[in-house]
Scaffold this active site. Sequence first.
Site, PDB file in Angstrom:
ATOM      1  N   LYS A 183       1.172 -40.658 -18.475  1.00  0.00           N
ATOM      2  CA  LYS A 183       0.291 -39.388 -18.279  1.00  0.00           C
ATOM      3  C   LYS A 183      -0.784 -39.227 -19.188  1.00  0.00           C
ATOM      4  O   LYS A 183      -1.875 -38.707 -19.212  1.00  0.00           O
ATOM      5  CB  LYS A 183       1.161 -38.037 -18.320  1.00  0.00           C
ATOM      6  CG  LYS A 183       2.119 -37.767 -17.204  1.00  0.00           C
ATOM      7  CD  LYS A 183       1.408 -37.974 -15.866  1.00  0.00           C
ATOM      8  CE  LYS A 183       2.240 -37.494 -14.549  1.00  0.00           C
ATOM      9  NZ  LYS A 183       1.626 -37.605 -13.332  1.00  0.00           N
ATOM     10  N   TYR A 223      11.218 -38.154 -20.575  1.00  0.00           N
ATOM     11  CA  TYR A 223      10.114 -38.463 -19.925  1.00  0.00           C
ATOM     12  C   TYR A 223       9.379 -39.778 -20.042  1.00  0.00           C
ATOM     13  O   TYR A 223       8.845 -40.584 -19.394  1.00  0.00           O
ATOM     14  CB  TYR A 223       9.110 -37.323 -19.952  1.00  0.00           C
ATOM     15  CG  TYR A 223       8.206 -36.945 -18.798  1.00  0.00           C
ATOM     16  CD1 TYR A 223       8.434 -36.796 -17.707  1.00  0.00           C
ATOM     17  CD2 TYR A 223       6.685 -37.178 -19.158  1.00  0.00           C
ATOM     18  CE1 TYR A 223       7.537 -36.727 -16.476  1.00  0.00           C
ATOM     19  CE2 TYR A 223       5.757 -36.998 -17.938  1.00  0.00           C
ATOM     20  CZ  TYR A 223       6.149 -36.849 -16.913  1.00  0.00           C
ATOM     21  OH  TYR A 223       5.273 -36.756 -15.923  1.00  0.00           O
TER      22      TYR A 223
HETATM   23  P1  NAP Z   1       6.672 -36.108  -4.963  1.00  0.00           P
HETATM   24  O1  NAP Z   1       6.898 -35.209  -4.130  1.00  0.00           O
HETATM   25  O2  NAP Z   1       7.956 -36.982  -5.084  1.00  0.00           O
HETATM   26  O3  NAP Z   1       5.201 -36.855  -4.815  1.00  0.00           O
HETATM   27  C1  NAP Z   1       5.114 -38.180  -5.748  1.00  0.00           C
HETATM   28  C2  NAP Z   1       4.316 -38.970  -4.876  1.00  0.00           C
HETATM   29  O4  NAP Z   1       3.847 -40.296  -5.288  1.00  0.00           O
HETATM   30  C3  NAP Z   1       5.241 -39.324  -3.556  1.00  0.00           C
HETATM   31  O5  NAP Z   1       4.553 -39.039  -2.201  1.00  0.00           O
HETATM   32  C4  NAP Z   1       5.590 -40.639  -3.490  1.00  0.00           C
HETATM   33  O6  NAP Z   1       5.820 -41.310  -2.428  1.00  0.00           O
HETATM   34  C5  NAP Z   1       4.058 -40.992  -4.291  1.00  0.00           C
HETATM   35  N1  NAP Z   1       4.047 -42.689  -4.493  1.00  0.00           N
HETATM   36  C6  NAP Z   1       4.952 -43.074  -5.410  1.00  0.00           C
HETATM   37  N2  NAP Z   1       4.686 -44.693  -5.398  1.00  0.00           N
HETATM   38  C7  NAP Z   1       3.649 -44.852  -4.502  1.00  0.00           C
HETATM   39  C8  NAP Z   1       2.852 -45.774  -4.249  1.00  0.00           C
HETATM   40  N3  NAP Z   1       3.056 -47.060  -4.656  1.00  0.00           N
HETATM   41  N4  NAP Z   1       1.682 -45.471  -3.325  1.00  0.00           N
HETATM   42  C9  NAP Z   1       1.417 -44.235  -2.924  1.00  0.00           C
HETATM   43  N5  NAP Z   1       2.186 -43.187  -3.080  1.00  0.00           N
HETATM   44  C10 NAP Z   1       3.186 -43.479  -4.097  1.00  0.00           C
HETATM   45  O7  NAP Z   1       6.658 -35.344  -6.417  1.00  0.00           O
HETATM   46  P2  NAP Z   1       5.585 -34.304  -7.198  1.00  0.00           P
HETATM   47  O8  NAP Z   1       6.292 -33.770  -8.352  1.00  0.00           O
HETATM   48  O9  NAP Z   1       4.845 -33.184  -6.143  1.00  0.00           O
HETATM   49  O10 NAP Z   1       4.429 -35.320  -7.948  1.00  0.00           O
HETATM   50  C11 NAP Z   1       3.213 -35.559  -7.639  1.00  0.00           C
HETATM   51  C12 NAP Z   1       2.503 -35.476  -9.134  1.00  0.00           C
HETATM   52  O11 NAP Z   1       2.933 -34.359  -9.835  1.00  0.00           O
HETATM   53  C13 NAP Z   1       3.027 -36.611  -9.834  1.00  0.00           C
HETATM   54  O12 NAP Z   1       1.871 -37.349 -10.556  1.00  0.00           O
HETATM   55  C14 NAP Z   1       3.877 -36.183 -10.811  1.00  0.00           C
HETATM   56  O13 NAP Z   1       4.143 -36.849 -12.018  1.00  0.00           O
HETATM   57  C15 NAP Z   1       3.007 -34.917 -11.201  1.00  0.00           C
HETATM   58  N6  NAP Z   1       3.790 -33.677 -11.879  1.00  0.00           N
HETATM   59  C16 NAP Z   1       4.901 -33.234 -11.491  1.00  0.00           C
HETATM   60  C17 NAP Z   1       5.658 -32.169 -11.910  1.00  0.00           C
HETATM   61  C18 NAP Z   1       6.967 -31.594 -11.471  1.00  0.00           C
HETATM   62  O14 NAP Z   1       7.601 -30.827 -12.093  1.00  0.00           O
HETATM   63  N7  NAP Z   1       7.261 -31.993 -10.113  1.00  0.00           N
HETATM   64  C19 NAP Z   1       4.803 -31.554 -13.015  1.00  0.00           C
HETATM   65  C20 NAP Z   1       3.714 -32.248 -13.300  1.00  0.00           C
HETATM   66  C21 NAP Z   1       2.945 -33.071 -12.916  1.00  0.00           C
HETATM   67  P3  NAP Z   1       7.300 -42.075  -2.279  1.00  0.00           P
HETATM   68  O15 NAP Z   1       8.143 -40.719  -2.276  1.00  0.00           O
HETATM   69  O16 NAP Z   1       7.503 -42.769  -1.219  1.00  0.00           O
HETATM   70  O17 NAP Z   1       7.526 -42.470  -3.715  1.00  0.00           O
END
Ligand code: NAP
Length: 264
Positions: free
Chosen positions: A162, A155
Amino acid sequence: MKLLAGKTALIFGIANKRSIAWGIAQAFHRHGAQLGFSYAGPALERRVRPLAESLGVTFVEPCDVSSDEEIARVAEKAEQVFGGVDILVHSIGFANRDELQGPYYNTSREGFHLAMDISVYSFTALARAFQPLLRPGGALLTLTYYGGDKVAPNYNVMGVAKAALEASTRYLAYDFGPQNVRVNAISAGPIRTLAAAGVGGFKAMYKQFVDFAPLQQEITIDDVGNTAVYLCSDMAAKTTGEVVFVDCGYNILAVPAPREMLGR
Ligand code: NAP
């Protein structure tokens, strides 16, 4: 009972139907919120528009959160369309894929800045841009992961990001308190999304999660969405600056049980 009736919520970070932001959007819709979406850039429009239409959402704006101008443009548009905003959800994270594997010390200066800018600073930048629009009783919400508290192999720089995001949550909570706007984070357990797929070894970690977590279940975007409703509603009116785990209790473990003890 609709917990968000009469509230307007802007959600940043929907990439597709697996996104945590989409789980939050659906839960907010079920609870009566008026919604607006923002997505990263033109490449995502094809996926985000149909999702917005399925909930009757017409405010759908592109915004690369590394640009202050784009953030300002969305805030201006939100003011024109909605007047004010009650809830803002930041569900955004990014780091170079090659830095989400191997030793953390290999993180480049440029990669470090990029991860911090998009995954951490953008929450502060959004908070600042929307501050004049946020109504009393409102809420800001971001998404974090346990890798910010403890080491999660691979990570790496996202864990450091984070930790900074969680600290930002507390500082923002202090700043926004007098305005009666709350700021919280949800620390979600592993969910199969685009962003998660970029973390080295995610699949293997995801597979063993259900064995070790006290509740022995997977985490879904609906689970996160439901907690987001609570945190952004008046039900959590006196909760701010907190990191709330939606992880089936994984974070309470000191060590995972040895496989032979699991009996499953
Ligand atoms: P996700 O569907 O890939 O969402 C991440 C989002 O961030 C995407 O819409 C992405 O767009 C956007 N993003 C990246 N760079 C950007 C920029 N410059 N401007 C605007 N948007 C941008 O994945 P997710 O898992 O739902 O992630 C959402 C949040 O949850 C993140 O903070 C992640 O770290 C957190 N999280 C995830 C998990 C897990 O296991 N999935 C667990 C804990 C926390 P693009 O696709 O165009 O880059």
